[in-house]
Write a protein that holds these residues in place. Structure first.
Motif, PDB file in Angstrom:
ATOM      1  N   SER A  54       0.814  -1.218   0.000  1.00 49.16           N
ATOM      2  CA  SER A  54       0.000   0.000   0.000  1.00 49.16           C
ATOM      3  C   SER A  54       0.847   1.268   0.000  1.00 49.16           C
ATOM      4  O   SER A  54       0.400   2.307  -0.475  1.00 49.16           O
ATOM      5  N   HIS A 132      -3.860   4.386   2.695  1.00 45.87           N
ATOM      6  CA  HIS A 132      -4.790   4.761   1.631  1.00 45.87           C
ATOM      7  C   HIS A 132      -4.514   6.232   1.374  1.00 45.87           C
ATOM      8  O   HIS A 132      -4.933   7.103   2.134  1.00 45.87           O
ATOM      9  N   THR A 135      -7.431   9.382   0.740  1.00 49.68           N
ATOM     10  CA  THR A 135      -8.773   8.842   0.470  1.00 49.68           C
ATOM     11  C   THR A 135      -9.666   8.933   1.682  1.00 49.68           C
ATOM     12  O   THR A 135     -10.466   8.055   1.949  1.00 49.68           O
TER      13      THR A 135
END
Length: 142
Positions: A54, A132, A135
């Motif tokens: 990620s 993330h 987001t």
């Protein structure tokens, strides 16, 4: 227990100026109950590990590294270590981090990153950090 998670949307105070990182009640609930000191302040070492998938390019150069942070129960804050992790991985306001508790492990005192044996004796845990990027509207948080 291992596999439990908590989510935080990063704010300016977490990644820009004071690097103050409060994990809140949801984060505190993920950490183990052992490790206490006089006055009821639970203090433990939390090792942060970036999820390489990620973090992508932000993880380059830190593959396999663990970043020690000290967690204080009375303030529900990480103290020390978080700023280095945030800077090394170019975290920014609006990023969402999911913290996943990994199985507990023993870390010998000589490999403790400068923490004393008495600090380690109070407890330690490893948290995988899943990023993330920007987001905050797509991932729920505390």
């Amino acid at each position: 227990a291992a596999g439990e998670t908590f989510t935080k949307v990063l704010t300016p105070s977490m990644v820009e100026y004071s690097y103050k990182f409060g994990i809140g009640a949801a984060g505190a609930a993920v950490l183990p109950a052992y490790g206490s000191s006089p006055g009821g302040n639970r203090k433990m070492i939390c090792w942060l590990v970036a999820d390489e998938d990620s973090f992508g390019e932000a993880a380059i150069g830190s593959e396999g590294m663990e970043w020690p942070c000290v967690y204080h129960d009375h303030s529900q804050n990480f103290d020390g270590g978080w700023m280095g992790f945030a800077k090394a991985h170019a975290l920014r306001t609006g990023d969402v981090c999911v913290f996943e508790r990994l199985p507990d492990k023993f870390i010998p005192a000589q490999d403790s990153g400068g923490f004393t044996h008495s600090d380690l004796a109070r407890g330690w845990v490893t948290l995988r950090v899943i990023l993330h990027r920007g987001t905050s509207g797509d991932v729920s948080s505390e």
